[in-house]
Design an enzyme around this catalytic site. Structure first.
Site, PDB file in Angstrom:
ATOM      1  N   ASP A 113       0.836  -1.193   0.000  1.00 43.13           N
ATOM      2  CA  ASP A 113       0.000   0.000   0.000  1.00 43.13           C
ATOM      3  C   ASP A 113       0.875   1.250   0.000  1.00 43.13           C
ATOM      4  OD1 ASP A 113      -2.112  -1.633   0.086  1.00 43.13           O
ATOM      5  OD2 ASP A 113      -2.821  -1.052   2.085  1.00 43.13           O
TER       6      ASP A 113
ATOM      7  N   ASP B 120       3.929   1.673  -1.157  1.00 49.07           N
ATOM      8  CA  ASP B 120       4.544   1.917  -2.464  1.00 49.07           C
ATOM      9  C   ASP B 120       3.506   2.442  -3.441  1.00 49.07           C
ATOM     10  OD1 ASP B 120       6.921   1.134  -1.497  1.00 49.07           O
ATOM     11  OD2 ASP B 120       6.933  -0.853  -2.417  1.00 49.07           O
TER      12      ASP B 120
ATOM     13  N   ASP C 187       0.796   4.135  -2.600  1.00 48.56           N
ATOM     14  CA  ASP C 187       0.523   5.523  -2.223  1.00 48.56           C
ATOM     15  C   ASP C 187       1.622   6.453  -2.733  1.00 48.56           C
ATOM     16  OD1 ASP C 187      -1.729   4.663  -1.010  1.00 48.56           O
ATOM     17  OD2 ASP C 187      -0.978   4.827   1.039  1.00 48.56           O
TER      18      ASP C 187
ATOM     19  N   SER D 275     -14.258   6.826  -0.867  1.00 55.82           N
ATOM     20  CA  SER D 275     -13.227   6.200  -0.039  1.00 55.82           C
ATOM     21  C   SER D 275     -12.953   7.137   1.139  1.00 55.82           C
ATOM     22  CB  SER D 275     -11.982   5.928  -0.864  1.00 55.82           C
ATOM     23  OG  SER D 275     -11.456   7.146  -1.297  1.00 55.82           O
ATOM     24  N   LEU D 276     -11.944   6.826   1.902  1.00 53.81           N
ATOM     25  CA  LEU D 276     -11.679   7.614   3.108  1.00 53.81           C
ATOM     26  C   LEU D 276     -10.274   8.182   3.063  1.00 53.81           C
ATOM     27  CD1 LEU D 276     -13.074   5.141   5.785  1.00 53.81           C
ATOM     28  CD2 LEU D 276     -14.015   7.390   5.255  1.00 53.81           C
TER      29      LEU D 276
ATOM     30  N   LYS E 162     -12.145  -0.230  11.255  1.00 50.47           N
ATOM     31  CA  LYS E 162     -12.115  -0.258   9.790  1.00 50.47           C
ATOM     32  C   LYS E 162     -11.856  -1.703   9.386  1.00 50.47           C
ATOM     33  CE  LYS E 162     -10.242   2.117   5.791  1.00 50.47           C
ATOM     34  NZ  LYS E 162      -9.877   0.972   4.964  1.00 50.47           N
TER      35      LYS E 162
ATOM     36  N   ARG F 281     -18.157  -1.968  -4.978  1.00 46.44           N
ATOM     37  CA  ARG F 281     -17.863  -0.563  -5.188  1.00 46.44           C
ATOM     38  C   ARG F 281     -17.385  -0.267  -6.612  1.00 46.44           C
ATOM     39  NH1 ARG F 281     -13.230   2.217  -1.845  1.00 46.44           N
ATOM     40  NH2 ARG F 281     -12.341   3.360  -3.562  1.00 46.44           N
TER      41      ARG F 281
ATOM     42  N   CYS G 141      17.938 -19.744 -18.363  1.00 47.18           N
ATOM     43  CA  CYS G 141      18.457 -20.085 -19.689  1.00 47.18           C
ATOM     44  C   CYS G 141      19.968 -19.965 -19.794  1.00 47.18           C
ATOM     45  CB  CYS G 141      17.793 -19.219 -20.765  1.00 47.18           C
ATOM     46  SG  CYS G 141      18.329 -17.501 -20.725  1.00 47.18           S
TER      47      CYS G 141
ATOM     48  N   CYS H 236      18.046 -10.627 -17.756  1.00 45.40           N
ATOM     49  CA  CYS H 236      18.523 -11.709 -18.609  1.00 45.40           C
ATOM     50  C   CYS H 236      18.555 -11.174 -20.028  1.00 45.40           C
ATOM     51  CB  CYS H 236      17.556 -12.879 -18.497  1.00 45.40           C
ATOM     52  SG  CYS H 236      17.691 -14.045 -19.866  1.00 45.40           S
TER      53      CYS H 236
HETATM   54  S1  IVH Z   1     -17.090   4.553   5.795  1.00 47.47           S
HETATM   55  C1  IVH Z   1     -18.119   7.691   2.943  1.00 47.47           C
HETATM   56  N1  IVH Z   1     -16.568   2.805   7.693  1.00 47.47           N
HETATM   57  O1  IVH Z   1     -12.826   1.425   3.820  1.00 47.47           O
HETATM   58  C2  IVH Z   1     -17.262   6.790   3.738  1.00 47.47           C
HETATM   59  N2  IVH Z   1     -15.628   2.466   5.548  1.00 47.47           N
HETATM   60  O2  IVH Z   1     -10.891   3.264   2.689  1.00 47.47           O
HETATM   61  C3  IVH Z   1     -17.321   5.429   3.244  1.00 47.47           C
HETATM   62  N3  IVH Z   1     -14.318   0.418   5.346  1.00 47.47           N
HETATM   63  O3  IVH Z   1     -14.549   1.934   0.830  1.00 47.47           O
HETATM   64  C4  IVH Z   1     -16.702   4.452   4.090  1.00 47.47           C
HETATM   65  N4  IVH Z   1     -14.614  -0.291   7.401  1.00 47.47           N
HETATM   66  O4  IVH Z   1     -15.021  -0.210   2.096  1.00 47.47           O
HETATM   67  C5  IVH Z   1     -16.371   3.165   6.418  1.00 47.47           C
HETATM   68  N5  IVH Z   1     -16.228   1.287   9.414  1.00 47.47           N
HETATM   69  C6  IVH Z   1     -16.028   1.656   8.164  1.00 47.47           C
HETATM   70  C7  IVH Z   1     -15.267   0.881   7.288  1.00 47.47           C
HETATM   71  C8  IVH Z   1     -15.070   1.328   5.977  1.00 47.47           C
HETATM   72  C9  IVH Z   1     -14.056  -0.548   6.230  1.00 47.47           C
HETATM   73  C10 IVH Z   1     -13.840   0.478   3.965  1.00 47.47           C
HETATM   74  C11 IVH Z   1     -14.890   0.867   2.961  1.00 47.47           C
HETATM   75  C12 IVH Z   1     -14.328   2.040   2.205  1.00 47.47           C
HETATM   76  C13 IVH Z   1     -12.882   1.945   2.522  1.00 47.47           C
HETATM   77  C14 IVH Z   1     -12.261   3.322   2.465  1.00 47.47           C
END
Ligand code: IVH
Length: 702
Positions: A34, A36, A38, A83-84, A119, A140, A435, A450
């Protein structure tokens, strides 16, 4: 870095990041960590900031996630799946709350209540309930368009096909939960889910179930970790396969809703729970950052004992009216953040260093390790990247090493714990282990390659695998395993041989040989006039990824014309120069093209291949759709794509794109902030759709 170099680097980054996205999301088999990944994304962002004029239509900064898999139907999300942003320290979390305060203009003593929950390391899924009944489940995908996994999701016991009516329940669990004093407008009784309610959450596999599944699959393809196992199990063509996999679900939010049962994150989550979906046991509402951080430490301490993998804690602003005001930036909400745990580490012994030979001849050292558990996953291999990395670490077989596994990718060796022990240094081979050809390091390069080219069986097999792979020729039924077998049995030694396979050769190879052979030959026949971009990418010329292949084909029109110029480029500076005039092609790519065609083996294989296949001339592909031949106007902000991308989509569907609305306009796509154009469209009675409506039109095109 000058502009030309930046353009070349951006082209490379676009292709490379797209490739890693594919590996991670499309094939569930990431190659890099992750961190690398990023770093590539950050480099791309930094270059784009410095050279805004060079931002590409296919820039990775415009994507949320990955492209959907080919075999599942695509479905647009009514609301984008975001995503977050990440926080890596307590300070980052305090900064996050500071930003929230400033954005909302809050008084200093106004508390900002947050929810905090683990998470989960799974894959996100959106469950659409209409009238309480599950009508659609989607992954997603790229955030705007996902994959329809409804049939598969219905096999998951945690996910009800019908929502429980909450009225009966709310007097029990609901009343109990709402005893908490709340400054955030909690309801005292949960309402039903209304007409439409999309519940979003994570599909995951428990650590124990993952271990048992891998034991069951032993001998077949095993999964690297629970996340990949969950993804691989959910994204199956056949729901029966999913049904046999122990998948679980935890809700963490929602998408489109016709009404909300409460006005705080916490209370809505409790309502979702009352309708019969599992919500994390560790979900809490806290009144301050300090309490949020205390909860983080508590969850971190119980991490190893939790039955499933988690990689951090997610905080969300509890008040929904505040969430609405905060909105989102690019691809992540301003009202939420993921506080990540530090990567996990372990110690073990390095048993051996093996050398693998890749498609382009790159020799990659792989560390074979005494098996050790890192973050719930048994690790037996780690990448050592290259000879420099071995020298830097000073590792030799027999050394104790510290291993780090970040996320779900190939683990890295961080440190050698016994560098001073008496043992000879590892000597990187000077010839190819496959080879015997010389292995050399080109000037200015870290990699050792090679020089055997197509003489080297490892390179040949890897090239053949690449040629038939999904991103290239995509020959159905012809995967890596099949290619290995054909190669070793002498049936297929070069790409052209694939097109010479006969029924007779194939039938005898399998029990139900006739049907299989007929299907395979049909799939091969289908690719006899291939898309030129896929063809060129499939050839596997160094530095020519999909994006560069497209740039080259757009410029040259046919693969024959490209070959002509690239062949001349070996001796003729004018031809070389012509290559560098292609948008997205710099001296490095031009040299790689010239080198490829200067090599006799390659030229032979190329001519041979073109004697059996005829790549089509490049054309801007127009797909039939309801907007073909129509005039479309885009206005307002688009959230999941740039204006350029949306326009490119429209053009690819054969639509005209106009800048202003008139009686000739057929469709207006209006995002937030749309003003006079939207008003005019409404006055003229022109059809108006939002971004999701547009995504649906694109997804429906054939
Ligand atoms: S909230 C609008 N809550 O993490 C915010 N996400 O890196 C949407 N994920 O795509 C996500 N646990 O698949 C939220 N407690 C949690 C989560 C969570 C895992 C995943 C989710 C998201 C990704 C973002």
């Amino acid at each position: 870095m000058n502009e030309a170099q930046a353009a070349e680097r951006l082209a490379f980054l676009a292709a490379e990041i797209a490739r890693h996205n594919r590996l991670y999301h499309g094939e569930d088999s990431p190659e890099i960590s992750d961190a690398d990944y990023d770093a590539l994304v950050r480099e791309n962002a930094a270059l784009e900031a410095e050279f805004p004029q060079l931002v590409r239509a296919d820039s990775p900064s415009k994507l949320v996630g990955a492209a959907p898999a080919a075999h599942l139907a695509k479905v647009p999300h009514a609301k984008a799946m975001l995503s977050l942003d990440n926080a890596f320290s307590e300070e980052d979390v305090r900064d996050f709350v500071g930003r929230v305060r400033r954005f909302l203009n809050l008084a200093e003593d106004e508390p900002v209540a947050l929810t905090a929950e683990p998470k989960i390391d799974g894959l996100s899924c959106s469950l659409r309930y209409e009238g309480g009944r599950l009508v659609l489940a989607a992954t997603r995908g790229d955030g705007a368009v996902g994959e329809d996994v409804t049939a598969n999701v219905l096999t998951i016991a945690d996910i009800p096909a019908h929502l429980r009516s909450s009225r009966a329940k709310s007097r029990g669990a609901g009343a109990e939960i709402d005893e908490r004093p709340s400054t955030t407008l909690g309801t005292s009784e949960f309402r039903d889910a209304g007409d439409t309610f999309e519940i979003r959450g994570e599909v995951y596999m428990s650590k124990d179930d993952f271990a048992a599944l891998n034991a069951r699959l032993a001998g077949e393809r095993v999964f690297a970790n629970p996340r990949n196992a969950a993804a691989g199990s959910l994204r199956q063509k056949d729901p029966k396969v999913t049904a046999a996999r122990p998948l679980r679900f935890l809700a963490h939010g929602w998408g489109e809703t016709s009404e909300l049962p409460a006005q705080s994150q916490y209370a809505v989550m409790r309502a979702i729970e009352s309708w019969g979906l599992p919500v994390s046991e560790q979900l809490v509402r806290v009144e301050s950052v300090d309490d949020a951080l205390a909860h983080y430490r508590k969850i971190e301490a119980m991490r190893a004992d939790l039955p499933f993998d988690i990689d951090g804690v997610v905080y969300k602003v509890d008040r929904l009216d505040w969430q609405a005001r905060l909105g989102q930036v690019a691809k992540a909400p301003r009202w939420a953040i993921a506080h990540k745990f530090p990567a996990e580490r372990a110690q073990t012994t390095l048993l051996a260093i093996d050398i693998q030979v890749g498609r382009t001849g790159k020799l990659t050292p792989v560390a074979r390790l005494e098996p050790v558990t890192v973050g719930g996953v048994v690790v037996t291999n780690a990448t050592l990247h290259n000879a420099d990395e071995i020298a830097r670490l000073g590792v030799r077989p027999g050394d104790r090493v510290t291993l780090q596994r970040a996320g779900d990718v190939i683990p890295q060796i961080l440190e050698n714990l016994t560098p001073d022990e008496e043992r000879p240094d590892f000597v990187f081979p000077s010839s190819c282990p496959e080879c015997g050809s010389d292995a050399v390091r080109e000037e200015g390069e870290v990699d050792i390659r090679c020089t055997g080219g197509l003489i080297c069986p490892a390179q040949r097999v890897e090239r053949l695998r690449h040629f038939v792979s999904r991103g290239a020729m995509d020959i159905e039924g012809l995967g890596a395993k099949q290619i290995d077998d054909f190669f070793h049995d002498g049936l297929v030694r070069s790409p052209a041989d694939i097109f010479r396979l006969t029924e007779e050769q194939l039938v005898a190879r399998k029990k139900d040989g006739r049907v299989w052979a007929a299907n395979l030959l049909r799939a091969i026949e289908d690719k006899r006039t291939p898309d030129p971009v896929r063809f060129l990418f499939g050839i596997g010329i160094r530095h020519v990824g999909t994006v560069t292949a497209r740039d080259l084909m757009r410029h040259f029109g046919t693969v024959e014309r490209l070959a002509e110029v690239a062949t001349a480029a070996g001796a003729d500076p004018a031809a070389f120069e012509q290559l560098t005039h292609v948008e997205g092609v710099g001296p490095v790519v031009a040299q790689a093209l010239a080198d490829f065609f200067a090599e006799a083996h390659n030229r032979e294989a190329w001519d041979d291949l073109l004697s059996v296949v005829s790549p089509r001339p490049f054309e801007v592909q127009e797909r039939a759709s309801e907007v073909t031949g129509k005039t479309v106007v885009f206005t307002g902000t688009l959230e999941t794509m740039s204006r350029d991308e949306a326009k490119a989509q429209a053009l690819a569907l054969g639509a005209k794109v106009a800048g202003s609305v008139s009686a000739k306009t057929d469709l207006v796509v209006a995002g937030p902030g749309a003003g006079s154009k939207l008003k005019k469209a409404e006055e003229l009675g022109v059809r108006v759709v939002d971004e999701a409506g547009w995504a649906a039109i694109v997804a429906k095109a054939s």
